[in-house]
Design an enzyme around this catalytic site. Structure first.
Site, short mmCIF file in Angstrom:
data_model
loop_
_atom_site.label_atom_id
_atom_site.label_comp_id
_atom_site.label_asym_id
_atom_site.label_seq_id
_atom_site.Cartn_x
_atom_site.Cartn_y
_atom_site.Cartn_z
N LYS A 5 9.44 -1.01 14.28
CA LYS A 5 10.04 -0.63 12.98
C LYS A 5 11.05 0.49 13.19
CE LYS A 5 5.85 -1.36 10.19
NZ LYS A 5 4.86 -0.71 9.34
N GLY B 55 -4.84 -1.60 4.67
CA GLY B 55 -3.99 -2.72 4.24
C GLY B 55 -4.63 -4.08 4.47
N ARG B 56 -5.14 -4.31 5.68
CA ARG B 56 -5.69 -5.65 5.98
C ARG B 56 -7.09 -5.83 5.41
NH1 ARG B 56 -4.67 -2.66 10.17
NH2 ARG B 56 -6.30 -1.85 11.52
N GLU C 249 -4.81 -6.96 14.62
CA GLU C 249 -4.28 -5.64 14.23
C GLU C 249 -5.40 -4.60 14.28
OE1 GLU C 249 -0.78 -5.06 11.36
OE2 GLU C 249 -2.45 -4.38 10.15
N LYS D 40 0.84 -1.20 0.00
CA LYS D 40 0.00 0.00 0.00
C LYS D 40 0.88 1.26 0.00
CE LYS D 40 -3.54 2.54 2.35
NZ LYS D 40 -4.49 2.72 3.42
N HIS E 296 -5.57 -33.62 17.20
CA HIS E 296 -4.51 -34.48 17.71
C HIS E 296 -3.35 -33.66 18.26
CE1 HIS E 296 -6.46 -38.03 15.99
NE2 HIS E 296 -6.90 -37.17 15.08
N GLU F 214 10.64 -4.89 4.32
CA GLU F 214 10.71 -6.30 3.93
C GLU F 214 10.39 -6.45 2.44
OE1 GLU F 214 9.07 -5.08 6.54
OE2 GLU F 214 8.92 -6.52 8.19
O1 F6P Z 1 3.25 -3.04 9.72
C1 F6P Z 1 1.92 -3.36 9.58
C2 F6P Z 1 1.43 -3.01 8.21
O2 F6P Z 1 1.35 -1.65 8.06
C3 F6P Z 1 0.09 -3.68 7.94
O3 F6P Z 1 -0.97 -2.97 8.44
C4 F6P Z 1 0.11 -3.79 6.46
O4 F6P Z 1 -0.84 -4.70 5.98
C5 F6P Z 1 1.54 -4.23 6.23
O5 F6P Z 1 2.28 -3.51 7.19
C6 F6P Z 1 2.10 -4.00 4.86
O6 F6P Z 1 2.06 -2.65 4.51
P1 F6P Z 1 2.23 -2.21 3.02
O7 F6P Z 1 1.11 -2.77 2.23
O8 F6P Z 1 2.21 -0.71 3.04
O9 F6P Z 1 3.55 -2.74 2.53
#
Ligand code: F6P
Length: 501
Positions: free
Chosen positions: A472, A244-245, A330, A185, A361, A191
């Site tokens: 972060k 995002g979620r 979240e 987003k 199990h 990452e």
């Molecule tokens: O760090 C949490 C977060 O902001 C989530 O809410 C989001 O889904 C994820 O990181 C990834 O964010 P982006 O889509 O901006 O890479």
């Protein structure tokens, strides 16, 4: 008024599930609700007519109807960030301008998919989707649940910054036949950006012509994607007001649309829209996400249950528990109310779970005899996801239903207490007609609205996530300055393990 409504609920008498159906022969008809392809059964929870009235009063006191209207109207319900939460608009429900924008952006996504299918971007057999959190969990769930034999495109979804995840995916794919979707987003998540850079290197090293031409950006920050080197024609934007979620319905759902085909993606959206309309228009007494939130509130806030467990009795839905972990924790793992004052009780329970029958199990011992009360949710499908001997599906469903019955009824043993089952342990069952795109869309939208309804009942904002920022920030400072200014434990770890990297 809110406190008063909660206090009233907490004083209501509790039924015992062991005799619940004997005590109320109408119970099944009262607490089962069928909505399209989904059947919700709350009859094995402690919900009573009295509790329903109490929670309806709480919903009123919390201004549920007005907050729901504000959500669908595209008002700035995310108060801390001054933003709307317009995931329903992606499904065609809500503010007309946002719905029109979502439709236009979907059209753009479809055109790119048509071009890929027509080989206009060169040969494509694989899609390497790079994203994390909401930019990975939703697409992963959908592709995994619905892809079937995966004969259209091979999709790998890589989220972890651990290079092992990316390397394993790259090992499976031919770089010359791979497209890379960079899903973020913000287009700043470290990452994702590191994984994307390494994926490009992989293509360069393999001698692929114009690796940047093989990148597709899925983002609400198209300028950042362009700065990073993605061609404007390969950027699939989505509206900033989609969280995002909550974003799998937008261009973040690109891997699903590519792997399953556009018709299936549209059916997913339509299934979700059906749930949107149900949530928006139905009477609170017959409103599935709201009733589910009442049950959640009862166990979390009145009985103090710290966790809730979700078990998918269907291999196709094996990723549902991890998807729900982000959605619920979240969103509602918060400590302050909308006005910034501290909350007056627990907020989100810890969501955990797995798949049946495997979990039986492994963890069910604690559910049946452990000392913590854990409300359980079973999700199953009438139709199987495989063509093997129907005995498999039969055994799966038999086990699912047996577990719910055992949790509820328990079993006495006067001779050997170690062999006694206390019973009176609640469970909800969600039975799907089948795991189709429509049903899955409706199921996920149900969970989104349930999460929102819980937030309304607690008076919190489910649409921000500041809790993830501090870690972060500290990671950035370690990257920039090394072991400086931290506690001795952190300093020692940094010196020991990062010295040579
Ligand atoms: O760090 C949490 C977060 O902001 C989530 O809410 C989001 O889904 C994820 O990181 C990834 O964010 P982006 O889509 O901006 O890479």
């Amino acid at each position: 008024m809110t406190r008063a409504a909660l206090a009233t609920i907490s004083q209501m008498p509790q039924i015992t599930l062991k005799t619940v159906f004997a005590d109320d022969p109408d119970r099944l008809s009262k607490y089962v609700l069928t909505q399209g392809a989904l059947r919700f059964d709350w009859s094995k929870t402690h919900l009573t007519d009295e509790l329903m009235s109490g929670f309806l009063a709480l919903a009123d006191a919390q201004g549920f109807a007005a907050r729901r209207d504000a959500l669908f109207a595209g008002e700035a319900v995310n108060v801390t960030e001054g933003r709307a939460a317009e995931h329903p608009a992606e499904r065609g429900e809500g503010n007309a301008e946002s719905v029109a924008l979502a439709k236009a952006l979907h059209k753009r996504m479809r055109a790119l998919i048509d071009a890929i299918e027509a080989d206009a971007l060169g040969p494509v057999r694989h899609l390497l989707h790079i994203g994390i959190g909401g930019s990975a969990l939703g697409p992963d769930l959908i592709v995994d649940a619905l892809e079937g034999d995966g004969d259209r495109y091979d999709v790998a979804i890589v989220s972890n910054v651990d290079g092992t995840a990316l390397e394993r995916a790259m090992d499976r794919f031919d770089p010359a036949a791979t497209l890379i979707a960079v899903a973020s987003k913000t287009f700043t998540t470290t990452e994702t950006m590191l994984n994307a850079a390494s994926a490009i290197n992989w293509m360069v090293e393999a001698g692929v012509d114009d690796p940047y031409g093989r990148i597709i950006a899925l983002t609400a920050a198209p300028d950042k994607a362009m700065e990073w080197g993605v061609d404007e024609t390969r950027i699939l934007p989505f509206n900033e007001s989609v969280g995002g979620r909550y974003s799998l319905w937008s261009s973040i759902g690109f891997p699903a649309a590519l792997a399953l085909g556009w018709d299936a993606f549209e059916s997913l959206l339509e299934g979700a829209a059906t749930m949107d309309r149900h949530f928006r228009l139905s009477d609170p007494r017959e409103n599935a996400p709201l009733i589910a939130a009442f049950v959640d509130q009862y166990y979390t806030r009145i009985l103090g249950c710290e966790t809730r467990a979700v078990f998918a009795y269907d291999e196709r839905l094996r990723l549902l528990p991890s998807y729900l972990q982000q959605l619920e924790m979240e969103s509602n793992g918060k400590a302050v109310k909308l006005d910034g004052t501290p909350v007056d009780g627990p907020t989100a329970a810890i969501t955990w779970g797995g798949v049946g029958t495997d979990a039986q199990h492994a963890v069910f011992q604690l559910l049946h005899q452990g000392t913590v009360l854990t409300p359980v949710e079973f999700i199953a499908s009438k139709e199987p996801g495989n063509s093997l001997d129907p005995a498999h599906h039969r055994a799966l469903l038999v086990n699912c239903f047996a577990q719910g019955a055992a949790l509820m009824q328990g079993k006495d043993n006067d001779v050997d207490p170690a062999r006694a089952y206390p019973g009176n342990r609640p469970s909800t069952t969600i039975l799907l007609d089948d795991v189709t795109p429509e049903a899955l869309g409706a199921l996920i939208a149900f969970y989104e609205h349930r999460t929102f309804a819980n937030a309304v009942l607690m008076g919190i904002n489910p649409f921000d996530q500041f809790g993830v920022e501090l870690g972060k920030e500290i990671a950035r400072s370690i990257e920039a300055d090394g072991p400086k200014g931290f506690d001795p434990s952190t300093m020692a770890l940094i010196e020991l393990a990062l010295g040579d990297i």
